[in-house]
Motif scaffolding. Structure first.
Motif, PDB file in Angstrom:
ATOM      1  N   ASP A  21       0.831  -1.209   0.000  1.00 39.08           N
ATOM      2  CA  ASP A  21       0.000   0.000   0.000  1.00 39.08           C
ATOM      3  C   ASP A  21       0.866   1.259   0.000  1.00 39.08           C
ATOM      4  OD1 ASP A  21      -2.278  -1.565   0.004  1.00 39.08           O
ATOM      5  OD2 ASP A  21      -2.696  -1.280   2.147  1.00 39.08           O
ATOM      6  N   ARG A  23       3.937   1.505  -1.063  1.00 39.87           N
ATOM      7  CA  ARG A  23       4.615   1.576  -2.351  1.00 39.87           C
ATOM      8  C   ARG A  23       3.696   2.163  -3.412  1.00 39.87           C
ATOM      9  NH1 ARG A  23       4.824   0.577  -7.397  1.00 39.87           N
ATOM     10  NH2 ARG A  23       3.072  -0.807  -7.271  1.00 39.87           N
ATOM     11  N   THR A  24       2.439   1.749  -3.401  1.00 38.42           N
ATOM     12  CA  THR A  24       1.468   2.270  -4.364  1.00 38.42           C
ATOM     13  C   THR A  24       1.231   3.761  -4.137  1.00 38.42           C
ATOM     14  OG1 THR A  24       0.384   0.123  -4.521  1.00 38.42           O
ATOM     15  CG2 THR A  24      -0.892   2.018  -5.218  1.00 38.42           C
ATOM     16  N   GLU A  25       1.047   4.154  -2.887  1.00 39.73           N
ATOM     17  CA  GLU A  25       0.789   5.561  -2.563  1.00 39.73           C
ATOM     18  C   GLU A  25       1.948   6.469  -2.947  1.00 39.73           C
ATOM     19  OE1 GLU A  25      -0.365   5.978   1.525  1.00 39.73           O
ATOM     20  OE2 GLU A  25      -1.945   4.471   1.323  1.00 39.73           O
ATOM     21  N   ARG A  27       4.295   5.683  -5.168  1.00 42.76           N
ATOM     22  CA  ARG A  27       4.720   5.348  -6.536  1.00 42.76           C
ATOM     23  C   ARG A  27       6.206   4.990  -6.608  1.00 42.76           C
ATOM     24  NH1 ARG A  27       1.776   9.967 -10.091  1.00 42.76           N
ATOM     25  NH2 ARG A  27       0.375  10.540  -8.420  1.00 42.76           N
TER      26      ARG A  27
END
Length: 56
Positions: A21, A23-25, A27
Motif C-alpha cells: 500500500d 509503495r502504491t501511494e 509510486r
C-alpha cells in the motif's frame, strides 16, 4: 507480533500488504530491504509488491 512471519516473504502477510500500500501511494519504483533476502523471497515479494524487491 501476534501473527507469524512467512518464510516466503520474511514477514507477515499484513506487513507485506502495508508495504504494498505504501509503495502504491508513493509510486516507488522499488522496495529495498536491509535484511538479506533469498532469491525466492525476492521473487515472491516482487510479485506481491508489483515492483522489484531489492536487498544487499
Amino acid at each position: 507480533m501476534d501473527r507469524p512471519y512467512s518464510a516466503r516473504t520474511l514477514m507477515s502477510t499484513g506487513k507485506v500488504r502495508e508495504i504494498a500500500d505504501a509503495r502504491t501511494e508513493t509510486r516507488a519504483a522499488a522496495v529495498v530491504f536491509v535484511n538479506d533476502l533469498t532469491g525466492r523471497q525476492r521473487t515472491v515479494l516482487t510479485d506481491l509488491l508489483g515492483c522489484p524487491a531489492l536487498s544487499p
